[in-house]
Design a protein around this motif. Structure first.
Motif, PDB file in Angstrom:
ATOM      1  N   GLU A 168       7.172   8.543  -7.875  1.00  0.00           N
ATOM      2  CA  GLU A 168       5.981   7.800  -8.235  1.00  0.00           C
ATOM      3  C   GLU A 168       4.766   8.462  -7.585  1.00  0.00           C
ATOM      4  O   GLU A 168       4.595   8.394  -6.366  1.00  0.00           O
ATOM      5  CB  GLU A 168       6.090   6.341  -7.772  1.00  0.00           C
ATOM      6  CG  GLU A 168       7.225   5.568  -8.445  1.00  0.00           C
ATOM      7  CD  GLU A 168       7.205   4.108  -8.048  1.00  0.00           C
ATOM      8  OE1 GLU A 168       6.096   3.543  -7.945  1.00  0.00           O
ATOM      9  OE2 GLU A 168       8.286   3.527  -7.840  1.00  0.00           O
ATOM     10  N   ASN A 213       9.609   5.770   3.314  1.00  0.00           N
ATOM     11  CA  ASN A 213       9.940   4.687   2.381  1.00  0.00           C
ATOM     12  C   ASN A 213      11.429   4.635   2.078  1.00  0.00           C
ATOM     13  O   ASN A 213      11.843   4.019   1.095  1.00  0.00           O
ATOM     14  CB  ASN A 213       9.119   4.812   1.093  1.00  0.00           C
ATOM     15  CG  ASN A 213       9.284   6.172   0.430  1.00  0.00           C
ATOM     16  OD1 ASN A 213      10.374   6.724   0.359  1.00  0.00           O
ATOM     17  ND2 ASN A 213       8.188   6.731  -0.073  1.00  0.00           N
ATOM     18  N   ASN A 222      11.165   8.168  -2.044  1.00  0.00           N
ATOM     19  CA  ASN A 222      10.467   7.756  -3.254  1.00  0.00           C
ATOM     20  C   ASN A 222       9.397   8.789  -3.588  1.00  0.00           C
ATOM     21  O   ASN A 222       8.223   8.611  -3.310  1.00  0.00           O
ATOM     22  CB  ASN A 222       9.835   6.375  -3.061  1.00  0.00           C
ATOM     23  CG  ASN A 222       9.150   5.874  -4.311  1.00  0.00           C
ATOM     24  OD1 ASN A 222       9.351   6.416  -5.399  1.00  0.00           O
ATOM     25  ND2 ASN A 222       8.341   4.843  -4.174  1.00  0.00           N
ATOM     26  N   ALA A 282       1.716   7.738  -7.240  1.00  0.00           N
ATOM     27  CA  ALA A 282       0.817   6.890  -6.455  1.00  0.00           C
ATOM     28  C   ALA A 282       1.338   6.655  -5.044  1.00  0.00           C
ATOM     29  O   ALA A 282       0.558   6.384  -4.125  1.00  0.00           O
ATOM     30  CB  ALA A 282       0.602   5.557  -7.169  1.00  0.00           C
ATOM     31  N   PHE A 283       2.653   6.747  -4.871  1.00  0.00           N
ATOM     32  CA  PHE A 283       3.241   6.444  -3.564  1.00  0.00           C
ATOM     33  C   PHE A 283       4.016   7.623  -3.002  1.00  0.00           C
ATOM     34  O   PHE A 283       4.876   7.453  -2.135  1.00  0.00           O
ATOM     35  CB  PHE A 283       4.145   5.213  -3.672  1.00  0.00           C
ATOM     36  CG  PHE A 283       3.432   3.985  -4.149  1.00  0.00           C
ATOM     37  CD1 PHE A 283       2.405   3.427  -3.413  1.00  0.00           C
ATOM     38  CD2 PHE A 283       3.773   3.405  -5.358  1.00  0.00           C
ATOM     39  CE1 PHE A 283       1.734   2.295  -3.859  1.00  0.00           C
ATOM     40  CE2 PHE A 283       3.103   2.273  -5.822  1.00  0.00           C
ATOM     41  CZ  PHE A 283       2.080   1.717  -5.066  1.00  0.00           C
ATOM     42  N   SER A 290       0.811  -1.215   0.000  1.00  0.00           N
ATOM     43  CA  SER A 290       0.000   0.000   0.000  1.00  0.00           C
ATOM     44  C   SER A 290       0.842   1.261   0.000  1.00  0.00           C
ATOM     45  O   SER A 290       0.361   2.338  -0.358  1.00  0.00           O
ATOM     46  CB  SER A 290      -0.915   0.004   1.229  1.00  0.00           C
ATOM     47  OG  SER A 290      -0.163   0.016   2.428  1.00  0.00           O
ATOM     48  N   ARG A 291       2.120   1.133   0.399  1.00  0.00           N
ATOM     49  CA  ARG A 291       3.018   2.282   0.444  1.00  0.00           C
ATOM     50  C   ARG A 291       4.052   2.246  -0.683  1.00  0.00           C
ATOM     51  O   ARG A 291       4.935   3.094  -0.737  1.00  0.00           O
ATOM     52  CB  ARG A 291       3.756   2.290   1.782  1.00  0.00           C
ATOM     53  CG  ARG A 291       2.851   2.521   2.988  1.00  0.00           C
ATOM     54  CD  ARG A 291       2.518   3.996   3.126  1.00  0.00           C
ATOM     55  NE  ARG A 291       2.076   4.321   4.481  1.00  0.00           N
ATOM     56  CZ  ARG A 291       1.975   5.554   4.939  1.00  0.00           C
ATOM     57  NH1 ARG A 291       2.264   6.584   4.161  1.00  0.00           N
ATOM     58  NH2 ARG A 291       1.556   5.784   6.163  1.00  0.00           N
ATOM     59  N   GLY A 292       3.961   1.248  -1.543  1.00  0.00           N
ATOM     60  CA  GLY A 292       4.927   1.147  -2.623  1.00  0.00           C
ATOM     61  C   GLY A 292       6.286   0.669  -2.176  1.00  0.00           C
ATOM     62  O   GLY A 292       7.291   0.883  -2.866  1.00  0.00           O
ATOM     63  N   VAL A 293       6.364  -0.002  -1.014  1.00  0.00           N
ATOM     64  CA  VAL A 293       7.628  -0.478  -0.468  1.00  0.00           C
ATOM     65  C   VAL A 293       7.745  -1.973  -0.712  1.00  0.00           C
ATOM     66  O   VAL A 293       6.860  -2.750  -0.329  1.00  0.00           O
ATOM     67  CB  VAL A 293       7.740  -0.180   1.035  1.00  0.00           C
ATOM     68  CG1 VAL A 293       9.009  -0.811   1.613  1.00  0.00           C
ATOM     69  CG2 VAL A 293       7.730   1.312   1.279  1.00  0.00           C
ATOM     70  N   SER A 294       8.812  -2.376  -1.364  1.00  0.00           N
ATOM     71  CA  SER A 294       9.090  -3.792  -1.574  1.00  0.00           C
ATOM     72  C   SER A 294      10.595  -4.000  -1.516  1.00  0.00           C
ATOM     73  O   SER A 294      11.267  -4.207  -2.529  1.00  0.00           O
ATOM     74  CB  SER A 294       8.534  -4.275  -2.919  1.00  0.00           C
ATOM     75  OG  SER A 294       8.780  -5.661  -3.079  1.00  0.00           O
ATOM     76  N   ASN A 346       5.109  10.397  -0.684  1.00  0.00           N
ATOM     77  CA  ASN A 346       4.933  10.451   0.767  1.00  0.00           C
ATOM     78  C   ASN A 346       5.622  11.682   1.338  1.00  0.00           C
ATOM     79  O   ASN A 346       6.770  11.976   0.999  1.00  0.00           O
ATOM     80  CB  ASN A 346       5.512   9.195   1.432  1.00  0.00           C
ATOM     81  CG  ASN A 346       5.305   9.205   2.939  1.00  0.00           C
ATOM     82  OD1 ASN A 346       4.180   9.384   3.419  1.00  0.00           O
ATOM     83  ND2 ASN A 346       6.376   9.019   3.692  1.00  0.00           N
ATOM     84  N   ASP A 382       9.684  12.528   1.087  1.00  0.00           N
ATOM     85  CA  ASP A 382      10.331  11.228   1.248  1.00  0.00           C
ATOM     86  C   ASP A 382      11.215  10.864   0.061  1.00  0.00           C
ATOM     87  O   ASP A 382      11.208  11.520  -0.989  1.00  0.00           O
ATOM     88  CB  ASP A 382       9.263  10.156   1.453  1.00  0.00           C
ATOM     89  CG  ASP A 382       9.749   9.044   2.368  1.00  0.00           C
ATOM     90  OD1 ASP A 382      10.942   9.006   2.693  1.00  0.00           O
ATOM     91  OD2 ASP A 382       8.916   8.216   2.774  1.00  0.00           O
TER      92      ASP A 382
END
Length: 876
Positions: free
Chosen positions: A804, A847, A801, A806-807, A232-236, A809, A799
């Protein structure tokens, strides 16, 4: 101006120094040396922008380390603490970081003299060696003092000042317990004692012993740091080296036999892009806080042969240990080949699920053997320092001289989890080891016999210094005495780095597999002078200059000018300008080059551009994978230079209220640093010369991020302070102190002549710079009772990232409160109880992927949550 304002301006607290651990009346004001000047004067005469913290204040606020003390100073932008030893090989050290310019540009002193730098990274004193319980106060000179203490004090000077004498003894016991379970509790024991009085007995002997321990806090003990997978936060933040293992076959098939059944959650999860492989959530295996222990001893013998001279012998010994744990070793790209006759071949006799398209081709395995356990690095740092000093008055000159010898040593050892690469290659190649599932009894025994245990790195920094300075009044001017000071210093430094290659070369995941022994030494000679001229009433001008000669990188001349003007009693104006010169450290020049994993997973820009592997490329090595980066010293690094100026005003409209504002501006060129991995991987076209591939072009060996001269750094801002003291009344006395720093700009270049990157208020490359930070304290006291309420605040920022939408922050501001109360009504007993992080504030989500901890930033925030503490002191 009133004595109270003068005391606030100087922040020297001289009377406490002379009456340590006694209740004697406050002595008359005396001439002493103030941090930032070689000229002895009454404290009220100085104009330097100093911040001072008394030992009793940080003890009551529940601060247990020198790092925590400096975190309470808003101009300190913390970025290296013990938590960064996890996955980064820092040796567990902590650094001061004034103005966000790094520990290497903050000069840390103990009683006005240097300590040998921590040998790993090698550019700053490890704050863990500071004997906190022996301190009388900490003074921070905010505008730098390159002409007096050293041309490398570009960000400023932190001077830890110990008690000058102790009479009697005391025992202090402290306990800190987080309310939320999982670890991180602290215990501390302090013993101190001394006898003799310099004023009457002409001698004093005292010693302080301090022991501090903090238990580890696993990342999984806090929900905000428990995983690196937050869709949900775009963190992988995952690794392509999992268990069960991924493979790449000779016929170009990439896969994992466990993919169809969902891999092995929660640590191993299916890859959602690209080939049917698994990804590994290594964040679950790291610690938020490592297990640490600090032990320090300070002893001091002072002797006054007569009223004009004082001799002293001071000894310091400190030891710090740190156990940093990360995920089991990633075995990828080392030649781990499984043949078709292995019983563990997919679809073979051992029952490993078959994978379509495989017909017995050799498989290049990317495997993480979980059964060997987490990798544990055990780091030990020791600091020893012996100082023989003399000070006093001779023939009308105030003098100070000292001979010091410091040794800082560090050692790193494999303490668990690391395996011998060649045995893994042999075990998989022979069919004994199963990278896809449970091991046989023979396989388990083989793995247990493949663990590496022992010391693989030893580093040593040694510094010997002789210094002398003297000052006197020359003549009387209209505004007062014209004073002059002259000093000299000779220093010899040596660094030695020894790699146990027989051990380190066996584990590629150690980072030191191909590192070489290194050494370097230098001699430094310096002359400095200072002239203080009160040209007219209420106007004082000061000029200082320093000449340094380095045997290896040349010489420099660094002047400093300052002025102080008091047009009316309640108002003080001050300004300063100086040049700085920082020679590369011995580590910058000679530090061993290591090859370690990047913090972030990256697509190889040649073999997997845009996340799509080129024909023949192994996606398990090239796509969304932690790559190899080379770090370390560079003998071609040149010195860096700076210009700093500041201007300030102090206003005391009434006796109870003091206000101050100081503007500062720093410009640094030829910055000595290393490019951030984010910079290089995000712009391959510019930095492609730093990417090194094997001869066949099928594997990225490493990306060179060694130390170099980069471009300029430009930063400016304002320090603000408010001090209000309400007179004692029937309900006691109340005081309010607020210290804050507002950063106007922080811009830097990654290369000479390149574009400036804005850093303030946003996460750029590898760190944020906070726009506003403050520390505010309300204190109350009445008789034996006292209490304080403290707030530490850091503003939010954009933040890492941020590209993007969508993410995107915006990291929220971070505000934590601490409350404490103390009681001294019991004879010989001082009791303090309190709570840190009173409202149990979690660190704000970020992130960032620069550190191994995810979900928050351990460099600036505390993962413990609400923590209760108690401190009891018995004096005898």
């Amino acid at each position: 101006m009133t004595k109270r304002l003068y005391t606030q301006l100087a922040m020297a607290l001289l009377a406490a120094n002379a009456a340590a651990q006694t209740t004697e009346p406050e002595p008359t004001m005396q001439r002493v040396e103030i941090t930032g000047s070689s000229i002895r004067r009454i404290a009220s005469e100085t104009a330097l922008p100093l911040t001072s913290i008394r030992a009793e204040d940080f003890a009551r606020q529940g601060m247990t380390t020198a790092q925590q003390v400096l975190n309470s100073i808003p101009m300190n932008q913390t970025s290296l603490s013990s938590a960064q030893s996890i996955g980064a090989g820092t040796g567990g050290q902590s650094q001061a970081d004034l103005r966000g310019l790094g520990g290497e540009r903050t000069l840390v002193l103990l009683n006005g003299r240097r300590i040998a730098a921590h040998p790993i990274i090698g550019d700053s004193v490890d704050l863990n060696v500071i004997p906190l319980s022996a301190l009388d106060r900490v003074e921070v000179l905010r505008d730098g003092a390159s002409a007096v203490y050293g041309s490398d004090a570009i960000g400023g000077v932190v001077n830890f000042i110990t008690k000058r004498q102790v009479r009697g003894g005391e025992v202090t016991v402290e306990a800190y317990q987080p309310q939320e379970e999982g670890g991180g509790s602290e215990r501390r024991l302090n013993l101190s004692g001394g006898f003799g009085d310099l004023a009457t007995d002409r001698f004093n002997v005292f010693g302080v012993l301090d022991v501090h321990r903090q238990l580890a806090l696993p990342a999984t003990a806090r929900p905000f740091s428990a995983t690196g997978v937050i869709p949900s936060r775009g963190v992988s933040q995952t690794s392509g080296t999992p268990f069960p293992a991924n493979f790449f076959s000779d016929n170009g098939i990439s896969g994992n036999p466990g993919f169809a059944s969902g891999c092995l959650p929660p640590a191993s999860v299916p890859n959602t892009t690209g080939s049917p492989t698994c990804r590994y959530d290594y964040t679950r295996e790291v610690d938020d806080i490592p297990y640490t222990k600090q032990e320090s001893y300070l002893g001091r013998l002072s002797y006054k042969p007569n009223d004009d001279h004082t001799l002293a012998l001071e000894a310091l010994h400190a030891r710090s240990t740190n156990t940093a744990r990360v995920a089991p070793p990633p075995l990828a790209g080392i030649g781990l080949i499984m043949h078709g006759d292995s019983p563990y071949y997919p679809g073979g006799s051992a029952g490993v699920p078959a994978v379509a398209g495989l017909t017995g081709e050799d498989l290049d395995i990317s495997w993480r053997p979980l059964v060997t356990g987490r990798r544990a690095d055990y780091s030990t740092s020791t600091a020893d320092r012996l100082v023989l000093s003399a000070e006093g008055t001779l023939q009308g000159w105030d003098y100070s001289a000292g001979l010091s010898h410091s040794i800082s040593q560090a050692a790193s050892a494999f303490a668990g989890g690391y395996v011998i690469d060649q045995r893994m290659i042999d075990g998989v190649g022979s069919g004994l080891l199963n990278p896809f599932g449970d091991q046989s009894a023979a396989g388990l025994a083989y793995l247990n016999d493949s663990l590496l245990i022992g010391e693989y790195l030893r580093a040593r920094m040694r510094a010997t210094a002789l210094d002398a300075r003297a000052s006197r009044e020359l003549t009387q001017l209209q505004g007062g005495a014209l004073s002059f000071a002259l000093g000299a210093e000779a220093r010899k430094e040596r660094a030695l780095y020894t790699i146990n290659r027989a051990l380190a070369s066996q584990a590629s995941s150690s980072g030191f597999a191909d590192a070489q022994d290194q050494s370097g030494d230098r001699r430094i000679y310096a002359l400095f002078a200072e002239l203080n001229a009160p040209v007219i009433k209420n106007l004082e001008l000061n000029a200082a200059a320093r000449f340094d000669h380095y045997s290896d990188v040349g010489r420099s001349f660094t002047p400093k000018l300052s002025a102080r003007y008091q047009p009316v009693t309640p108002l003080l104006l001050r300004a300063s300008w100086n040049r700085g010169f920082r020679a590369p450290t011995l580590f910058d020049l000679h530090g061993p080059q290591t090859v370690t994993n990047t913090s972030d997973p990256w697509n190889d820009p040649v073999l997997c551009p845009g996340g799509v592997p080129v024909p023949g490329a192994n996606p398990n090595l090239s796509c969304d994978q932690q790559q190899n980066k080379r770090q370390g010293g560079n003998p071609d690094v040149k010195p860096e230079r700076s210009k700093t100026y500041s201007a300030g005003v102090v206003f005391e409209p009434v006796r109870a209220l003091t206000l101050s504002l100081d503007y500062w501006n720093i410009r640094l060129r030829d910055q000595i640093s290393a490019l951030a991995e984010q910079t290089v991987f995000n712009d391959y076209a510019k930095y492609q010369s730093l990417f090194h591939y094997n001869a066949a072009g099928t594997r990225l060996d490493d990306v060179s991020l060694i130390t170099n001269n980069l471009g300029e750094v430009k930063t400016s801002g304002v320090d603000a302070s408010v001090l209000w003291r309400m007179p004692q009344g029937p309900y006691g006395g109340i005081s309010l102190q607020v210290d804050g720093t507002w950063v106007r700009n922080y811009d830097y270049q990654n290369e000479r002549g390149g574009a400036f990157i804005e850093n303030v208020g946003r996460y750029a490359d590898a760190t944020p710079v906070f726009r506003w930070r403050h520390n505010a304290t309300i204190s109350w006291n009445k008789g034996p009772w006292g209490a304080s309420l403290t707030n530490r605040y850091m503003s939010g920022y954009t933040d890492q990232n941020a590209v993007e939408p969508a993410f995107f922050n915006q990291v929220k501001s971070y505000s934590v409160w601490a409350l404490s109360g103390n009681y001294t009504g019991i004879k010989h007993v001082d009791l303090t109880v309190g709570v840190r992080n009173l409202f149990d504030e979690d660190p704000p989500f970020t992130n960032q992927s620069t550190t191994f901890q995810q979900g928050y930033d351990p460099r600036y925030t505390d993962p413990l949550g609400r923590t209760w503490y108690a401190r009891i002191t018995y004096k005898f």
